[in-house]
Design a protein around this motif. Sequence first.
Motif, PDB file in Angstrom:
ATOM      1  N   PRO A 103       0.889  -1.304  -0.016  1.00 39.09           N
ATOM      2  CA  PRO A 103       0.003  -0.011   0.097  1.00 39.09           C
ATOM      3  C   PRO A 103       0.813   1.234   0.025  1.00 39.09           C
ATOM      4  O   PRO A 103       0.396   2.432  -0.400  1.00 39.09           O
ATOM      5  CB  PRO A 103      -0.757  -0.081   1.147  1.00 39.09           C
ATOM      6  N   PHE A 104       2.153   1.208   0.271  1.00 38.97           N
ATOM      7  CA  PHE A 104       2.803   2.676   0.610  1.00 38.97           C
ATOM      8  C   PHE A 104       3.902   2.400  -0.588  1.00 38.97           C
ATOM      9  O   PHE A 104       4.593   3.503  -0.361  1.00 38.97           O
ATOM     10  CB  PHE A 104       3.343   2.560   1.839  1.00 38.97           C
TER      11      PHE A 104
ATOM     12  N   SER B  52      -5.505   4.347   1.712  1.00 42.10           N
ATOM     13  CA  SER B  52      -5.285   5.483   0.738  1.00 42.10           C
ATOM     14  C   SER B  52      -6.094   6.533   1.210  1.00 42.10           C
ATOM     15  O   SER B  52      -5.600   7.586   0.931  1.00 42.10           O
ATOM     16  CB  SER B  52      -5.704   4.664  -0.649  1.00 42.10           C
ATOM     17  N   GLN B  53      -7.226   6.405   1.833  1.00 42.16           N
ATOM     18  CA  GLN B  53      -7.949   7.395   2.304  1.00 42.16           C
ATOM     19  C   GLN B  53      -7.781   7.509   3.699  1.00 42.16           C
ATOM     20  O   GLN B  53      -8.578   6.965   4.406  1.00 42.16           O
ATOM     21  CB  GLN B  53      -9.323   7.712   1.866  1.00 42.16           C
ATOM     22  N   ARG B  54      -6.623   8.265   4.440  1.00 40.92           N
ATOM     23  CA  ARG B  54      -6.333   8.157   5.729  1.00 40.92           C
ATOM     24  C   ARG B  54      -7.094   8.487   6.728  1.00 40.92           C
ATOM     25  O   ARG B  54      -6.937   8.204   7.983  1.00 40.92           O
ATOM     26  CB  ARG B  54      -4.830   8.509   5.938  1.00 40.92           C
ATOM     27  N   THR B  55      -7.988   9.402   6.603  1.00 37.20           N
ATOM     28  CA  THR B  55      -8.986   9.702   7.462  1.00 37.20           C
ATOM     29  C   THR B  55     -10.421   8.933   7.333  1.00 37.20           C
ATOM     30  O   THR B  55     -11.298   9.408   7.946  1.00 37.20           O
ATOM     31  CB  THR B  55      -9.296  11.459   7.426  1.00 37.20           C
ATOM     32  N   ARG B  56     -10.518   8.009   6.589  1.00 41.25           N
ATOM     33  CA  ARG B  56     -11.961   7.156   6.375  1.00 41.25           C
ATOM     34  C   ARG B  56     -11.676   5.773   6.731  1.00 41.25           C
ATOM     35  O   ARG B  56     -10.239   5.064   6.667  1.00 41.25           O
ATOM     36  CB  ARG B  56     -12.309   7.456   5.026  1.00 41.25           C
TER      37      ARG B  56
ATOM     38  N   ASN C  94      -4.642   0.338  -5.201  1.00 43.40           N
ATOM     39  CA  ASN C  94      -4.023   0.820  -4.353  1.00 43.40           C
ATOM     40  C   ASN C  94      -3.507  -0.102  -3.465  1.00 43.40           C
ATOM     41  O   ASN C  94      -2.957   0.440  -2.347  1.00 43.40           O
ATOM     42  CB  ASN C  94      -4.751   1.826  -3.506  1.00 43.40           C
ATOM     43  N   ARG C  95      -3.600  -1.614  -3.564  1.00 46.61           N
ATOM     44  CA  ARG C  95      -3.383  -2.633  -2.288  1.00 46.61           C
ATOM     45  C   ARG C  95      -3.784  -1.970  -1.000  1.00 46.61           C
ATOM     46  O   ARG C  95      -3.270  -2.040   0.077  1.00 46.61           O
ATOM     47  CB  ARG C  95      -1.729  -2.422  -2.155  1.00 46.61           C
TER      48      ARG C  95
ATOM     49  N   TYR D  28     -14.583   1.372  -5.626  1.00 47.17           N
ATOM     50  CA  TYR D  28     -13.668   0.775  -4.582  1.00 47.17           C
ATOM     51  C   TYR D  28     -13.161  -0.730  -4.890  1.00 47.17           C
ATOM     52  O   TYR D  28     -12.314  -1.081  -4.472  1.00 47.17           O
ATOM     53  CB  TYR D  28     -14.407   0.710  -3.247  1.00 47.17           C
TER      54      TYR D  28
ATOM     55  N   VAL E  88      -9.865   6.265  13.312  1.00 47.01           N
ATOM     56  CA  VAL E  88     -10.404   5.773  12.037  1.00 47.01           C
ATOM     57  C   VAL E  88     -10.147   3.976  12.267  1.00 47.01           C
ATOM     58  O   VAL E  88     -11.094   3.380  11.835  1.00 47.01           O
ATOM     59  CB  VAL E  88      -9.905   6.040  10.723  1.00 47.01           C
TER      60      VAL E  88
END
Lengths: 341, 555
Positions: free
Chosen positions: A23-24, A98-102, A303-304, A296, A73
């Motif tokens: 993912p990173f 990938s959406q770090r506040t969700r 995006n792994r 999604y 989260v």
Amino acid sequence: MFIIFFCVALITFILMHAVPGGPFDSDKNLPKETIEKMEAKYHLNDPLPKQFFDYLSDIFIPEFSSEPPSGLVEDDALVEFKIGNTYVSWLNFGPSYSQRTRSVNGIFKDNLPVSIQLGVLAFIIAVMIGFVSGIIAALHQNSFLDYVSMSIAIIGVSVPVIISGPVLIWIFGVEKKILPPTGWSTARPFKFFFLPADWSWSGFWQYTILPSFALGIGSAAQIARLLRASMLQVMREDYVRTARSKGATERTVILKHVLKNSLIPVLTIFGPLFATLITGTFVTETVFGIPGMGKYFVNSINNRDYPVILGTILLYAMLLVLCNIIVDLLYAAIDPRIRYD
Amino acid sequence: MKKIVVLLLLAACLLLNSVVSADDPKVLTVIDGQADIASIDPSKLEDTAAQQAALMIFGGLTTTNEETRELLPNLAETWELSDDGTVYTFHIQKGIPWVKYDTASGEVVKTDHEVTANDLYYAFLRTMNPETASPYGYQGAQSIKGAADYNNGTADASTVGIKVLDDYTLEIAFNYPAAYNISIASMCMHYAEPSWLIEEFGDKWTDIENLASFGPFTLKEWIHDDRMVFVKNPYFPGTGGVSPAKVDELVFLFRDQAAGMAEYEAGNVDWIEVSPSDIERVKADPVLSAEFSSSDRACTEYYLLNCMAEFTDNVNFRKALSYSVNREDIVLYVTKSGETPAKMMLHPSLTAAPNEDELPGPIYDPEFAKESLNKFLEEEGIKAEDVTITLAYNSNDKARAVAEAVQQMWKDELGINVNLEGMESKVYWATLDTPDMAQVARIGWCPDFFDSTEFIRDAFRSGNMNNEVDENGNPYGGVRWYNKEFDDLVDAAAAETDNEKRIEMYTRAETIIGQEDVVFIPLYHYSYVALTKPYIERTFAVSGIQAYQNWDVVK
């Protein structure tokens, strides 16, 4: 059902970790320490079996705590309530990388209702058009009407939304400006989880026409062809001849005897079809700019984004199982030979 | 009588009301990226789109003019630098309130807080806190005194060289007197953050109902994957570098390219970037071509050369590869979006970047390429047709088209065989800077802050991004190349404060990597190709980030 979930989750988990790239990984090669910190935050440095069972236990085992939910989260659970002084949280599908506040739950809450709205409308259109043209074609076999409706069906099957969508957008959205080219109702919050908050033409319906038609027409063609074939077969059965000879009206013969008995194969595809439509369709949602779940399924893999991959797959599996159970129950309702004891 | 008065009053109210509503709010709708914003939490965001959204509602100590890249004050009104050039004292502008959008009344309201040095201190520390796992945490940690240990979790916050002298004075001590220190201190992850909200709501502090912000806009609505609606912050007084917003509302629509073009042509969107597949149609259309613009963007596309792989370990071969690429043809006939051919990795708009026109190469020079190739073939004792190399890229249409063109050029000019290897993005990025990297591999790079060091040192100095080393300091992955002069040069240039000297140093560094050792092949600098409705007054940002507060709708 739990066994199905377990197997689906396990296979998905193994497959997604077998694919190279994490993912990173990105065009910006972040310092190793930074990536290690991010992996530690999401427990990606744990052994894989531990990650897998932690994931399952986060979902299925309710958590009891004397502290109120943290607001992180990572701890966002779908079901949160309080008994006495104990806070209970259950069904935590994890955070999105990938959406770090969700969280995955947040994605379900925001995007799934939109996909359900679109899917249900498309399903209704598919069933209506599919039934009408299927029945007409079967009743007038090898006539002009048959050819017309079957040609439409073939076009419906063979012209995908990625072609028909932009054409519809161009005609009705850009040239004639009767309908908005893209988008969906933005009224929030949803009622009863998935019903739109605003039922007006400008608030909801005007957005639905093009995408649900484009999405529904392909499935309508499938249903029409299947129904036609099935009806033609049933019409040759002895009991139809018997019904006719006993003097039943043509209407009764078709509706009561032919149609009812031709429904079994059509119903069989209803289950998966409905599950697929309401969990979101990538192409339709992308072409029409609809904020549903469809993207999604695809983007999470690109995006792994492991929790989102697992979450969407499990959701789809759950709905598929549910829809098939309902279809099985419907079999019993229309076919007296099928009984569940 | 009373009734009449009441009725009159009522009528007057209605009239007044209608007068007010006749003055329609100015709404600017843009497609600033096709995908949803990943996060607006300054400590968690990473990509350009997220930085764009965060910049609309927050801000850092300083900023730069979006067109000229001139350094301007923002939250810090003034600042002083200590004699040794390492300690900055920032004086924060007073009277910038934290505001929030009140969903009940539909208005922006002030909160009880004003932006202070404490909010900045909190943001710096939160970003560098190892538990936050910020993707940009390392930037501050590498530059600020004592921050590395804190970022690694081996020391507590008291070791970090940042001090709040009073509510409006912040002191930051850096390791080196580098010219770009101030840019790092002002980067997106160091925007002021509201500690009281983060402590109360955790990650949910960026939800609309909790969020507080202070920039030219504040967030009104965020429908994931559909739109983000900002409203003008009427309480933003403006700073030295950021003006209050001219429009009342700013809408980011998230749409796929084709869907976005339909919205633009239907008149619902005021600004959109044009994809390469639409360029020809747009240029041929009489209406669209008048609305078309192409402007510079501070990014560079280049190919990395693996200096330890077969064939490309020979410098003459690398020269032959680089000098046989016709960059003019690539931008004219392949990418077609107004890119400029590149001779260097640095974008000319960066601080201390060399003058690109004065660099002699690398350019398209078939004779020199042929000469270098012959030298290489002689040294190795092989023929051109025996040479087969692999050119790898992450599969997207543009990268593939460029790779195919370059493949053909190498075949025609040098007579060598080139295999193309398109890979799924994550797989590609995972193999890029490892020993498995192909002989030639594509990459594009946009700066996080506008200093030359960000590009050239962060990419090619041994141990950095595209030139990884193993535990013993030997070349391990990426270009796998070591040149002591280059390493010393970029280290010295990073700490140097005299701009003229820095330009010289970076010119030398570019000469080493582009013409002497040839560890990369510069291809082109990016461009913005966009459509803007004629009633929009706008600025053209060089960075990937627009200053929408300076845009206006003039109908």
